[in-house]
Scaffold this motif. Structure first.
Motif, PDB file in Angstrom:
ATOM      1  N   ASP A   1       7.986 -32.649   8.918  1.00  0.00           N
ATOM      2  CA  ASP A   1       7.505 -31.921   7.747  1.00  0.00           C
ATOM      3  C   ASP A   1       7.418 -32.820   6.520  1.00  0.00           C
TER       4      ASP A   1
ATOM      5  N   GLY B   1       7.299 -18.507   6.209  1.00  0.00           N
ATOM      6  CA  GLY B   1       8.699 -18.444   6.606  1.00  0.00           C
ATOM      7  C   GLY B   1       9.014 -17.010   7.017  1.00  0.00           C
ATOM      8  N   SER B   2      10.269 -16.692   6.986  1.00  0.00           N
ATOM      9  CA  SER B   2      10.705 -15.361   7.375  1.00  0.00           C
ATOM     10  C   SER B   2      10.098 -14.307   6.479  1.00  0.00           C
TER      11      SER B   2
ATOM     12  N   GLN C   1      11.063 -19.004   1.190  1.00  0.00           N
ATOM     13  CA  GLN C   1       9.931 -19.363   2.025  1.00  0.00           C
ATOM     14  C   GLN C   1      10.139 -20.754   2.611  1.00  0.00           C
ATOM     15  N   ASN C   2       9.413 -21.005   3.684  1.00  0.00           N
ATOM     16  CA  ASN C   2       9.437 -22.321   4.309  1.00  0.00           C
ATOM     17  C   ASN C   2       8.649 -23.292   3.432  1.00  0.00           C
TER      18      ASN C   2
ATOM     19  N   ALA D   1       7.466 -26.135   4.102  1.00  0.00           N
ATOM     20  CA  ALA D   1       6.679 -27.117   4.851  1.00  0.00           C
ATOM     21  C   ALA D   1       5.226 -27.143   4.413  1.00  0.00           C
TER      22      ALA D   1
END
Length: 644
Positions: free
Chosen positions: A638, A14-15, A184-185, A187
């Motif tokens: 996802d 994620g970012s 965080q992502n 996925a």
């Protein structure tokens, strides 16, 4: 997702994750022995997570196979060792996604090592079940320690929580995911929608916090939220490999120890022993609070704990973390595989295969079992067990009293999604003495010949608050209260619902003066020419409290017998009751309650696939299966459910 796609698990960034979480790197392990690649070898797969009642079809080259249990399977056609692997999922159970492991070799293993295939539930239609007791609040075993707390950077991590309470089945969702405090992502997280099994690969050392939401199947769902922390750190792991060396300053992935005993003696309580592929002549050893208590296999490697018919693993702990045995194969078990004395802080057994064992070592009839919880005569519970996704194979009995698991003084324990095929012994699970708040759920228990003791609650020293539901017992039944003979012995609040079984047998304990709350509902009985219910004790009269201590209704009973209940000990007992007496005089299985007595219940399949067919609206109401119409609709790419 197309069923033939091989799923690859990658932790997505994620970012800011790219800087904080570098690509996984794992130190090289000792090389495996070189085998000629010119030979034709068997291709073996090991199935994990397959739903009870589901079927999975796999293809390797031109050869296919069908799996309906979590087990090892071998393709009929061999393949050239070292040739390109062509293993694909042809079809999978509705409601599940199955995929070859992300760690699978790209070529056919020369040593026929099993290739792992995992299935998981994906989000699907909501299930609403009829209200059954005990219907207590949702509870997560071990709270914020519900998942294994340690992960190794760069290696796939997998753990499953134990949930009780509410109305089963459950739904699991991810509500948040952070790494070292940063969002965080999610996925890259795989979460089983029904079982809650979490799998991901931590890319770097640090703290991973996962937010979980758990919902039950009440009309207005109960919701439980919990954050769990997984620390990815190399220092938490001690490695052992058959090719390692027992010497100081070793124990890393690159330089493992050789023996479990040597590694255990040099470990600390919070560490995890991770075992590499191979056979370990482990014999017996003690697990105590002053050394490592967690033993797991390296991901996708088969680790065999060969007890060499010598002794057993003796667990005696009171402090956290819980003892843990995961992804291990036990063989040549003598008397006991794992012996708990006690496990107050918890004993977790998951994805363990008890391949074989035999009685012996303590004299005859000392309750041989692959898992044994020892009793001490004090009423307080001494064992808290979480046994999931494990397989119990043949156990040779030379006297009597052998079971897959025998428990004295167990409390707040959960046995779920296990497979018990132990052969011609006394029974499957024996909750023998002083049982308190234990749950037995979604287990597959099968015998070749009829056995009344698929799940046996003897209540030798009373039992309270037992929950037995959604189990499939093939040629097996449930028995309650056989050893609860003393006037002081009581059985309170035993709920038996949504099982498929051949019959239910009662003993004295259900009707003792202090007993109450035995409830039998929403089951499917497949007793054939036998009676669905039976009683074991000669009586000159029906117990005065028979109709008030026992509640039975809304069951589907497939039988041709004119009796509802018979006395297995005395032919002329008043406990031999025809259906008119059972229903009209005693109020059991009445038409008003929803019970149906028939010679054909409309079940399909055999063995693990036995049950009401998909699309049958009775599924939610009756028996162990609960998904009426299974669908993968409403999914984002996802894997998260729409509107979540």
């Amino acid at each position: 997702m197309p069923s033939s796609v091989i799923l690859k698990l990658v932790l997505l960034a994620g970012s800011g994750m790219a800087a904080a979480m570098p690509a996984p790197t794992v130190a090289e392990a000792p090389p495996a022995p070189v085998t000629s690649i010119s030979a034709q070898v068997p291709v073996v797969v090991r199935i994990r997570g397959l739903a009870l009642g589901g079927e999975l079809r796999l293809r390797q080259g031109s050869s296919t196979l069908t799996a309906n249990l979590n087990d090892d399977y071998t393709f009929a056609q061999t393949a050239l060792a070292g040739a390109a692997l062509d293993l694909q999922v042809v079809s999978q159970p509705a409601g599940q996604v199955c995929a070859v492991s992300e760690l699978a070799s790209a070529s056919v293993p020369a040593d026929s090592s099993p290739l792992f295939v995992r299935c998981r539930y994906v989000p699907g239609p909501r299930v609403v079940v009829p209200a059954t007791l005990p219907n207590s609040p949702l509870s997560l075993m071990f709270g914020n320690l519900a998942l294994r707390a340690a992960a190794y950077p760069g290696l796939p991590y997998e753990s499953r929580p134990g949930v009780v309470g509410g109305q089963f089945p459950y739904e699991f969702r991810i509500t948040g995911f952070t790494f070292n405090g940063g969002n965080q992502n999610p996925a890259g997280l795989q979460l089983d929608f029904r079982h809650g099994t979490l799998r991901f690969t931590p890319a770097a050392e640090g703290s991973y916090v996962i937010g979980l939401e758990i919902r039950d199947s009440s009309p207005t769902p109960r919701i439980l939220t919990q954050s769990v922390t997984v620390e990815a750190t190399r220092s938490a792991f001690v490695f052992v490999a058959p090719g390692g060396v027992d010497a100081p300053d070793r124990g890393s992935l690159a330089q493992p120890y050789q023996s479990v005993a040597y590694a255990l003696a040099r470990s600390t309580p919070a560490q995890v022993l991770m075992l590499r592929k191979g056979r370990y002549l482990s014999g017996g050893f003690a697990v105590r609070d002053n050394r490592a208590k967690q033993f797991i296999a390296y991901p996708d490697e088969v680790v065999v704990m060969d007890q060499d018919y010598q002794s057993w693993i003796n667990v005696g702990i009171n402090d956290f973390p819980a003892a843990r045995f995961e992804d291990l194969d036990f063989t040549q078990v003598r008397q006991y595989g794992i012996f708990s004395d006690p496990s107050r802080s918890g004993l977790i057994v998951r994805n363990v295969r008890f391949a074989d064992g035999r009685e012996g070592g303590l004299g005859s009839n000392e309750n041989p079992a692959f898992i044994h919880g020892y009793g001490d005569g004090v009423h307080a519970s001494r064992h808290r067990l979480l046994v999931q996704d494990s397989d119990f194979g043949p156990l040779q009995m030379t006297s009597n009293g052998a079971y897959a698991a025998t428990l004295f003084d167990a409390g707040d324990s959960l046995f779920e999604n296990n497979q018990i095929r132990v052969g011609p012994i006394s029974g499957g699970i024996h909750d023998k003495d002083n049982s308190q708040r234990n749950t037995y759920r979604e287990n597959y228990i099968a015998f070749a010949a009829p056995n009344p003791h698929g799940i046996h609650v003897s209540a030798q020293d009373s039992s309270e608050d037992l929950h037995i539901h959604h189990n499939l017992l093939v040629n097996a039944g449930i028995r309650l209260g056989l050893q609860c003979t003393a006037a002081s012995c009581v059985m309170r609040n035993h709920d038996v619902h949504h099982n498929t079984l051949i019959g239910l047998r009662f003993g004295w304990g259900v009707f003792n003066s202090g007993s109450s709350g035995t409830r039998i509902a929403h089951n499917i009985f497949t007793s054939g020419s036998a009676t669905a219910y039976s009683w074991h004790s000669c009586l000159s009269a029906v117990p005065a409290n028979f109709a008030t201590q026992l509640s039975i209704g809304h069951n589907l009973i497939e039988t041709s017998n004119t009796l509802a209940m018979h006395d297995t000990e005395c032919g002329g007992s008043p406990m031999n009751m025809n259906w008119a007496s059972w229903r009209n005089s005693h109020g059991m299985d009445t038409v008003l309650s929803g019970s149906v007595v028939t010679t054909s219940a409309g079940l399909l399949g055999a063995g693990p696939t036995l049950g009401l067919p998909i699309g049958d609206p009775r599924r939610v109401q009756l028996g162990h299966l609960y998904l009426v119409i299974e669908s993968n609709d409403g999914l984002f790419r996802d894997g998260f459910q729409a509107g979540q």
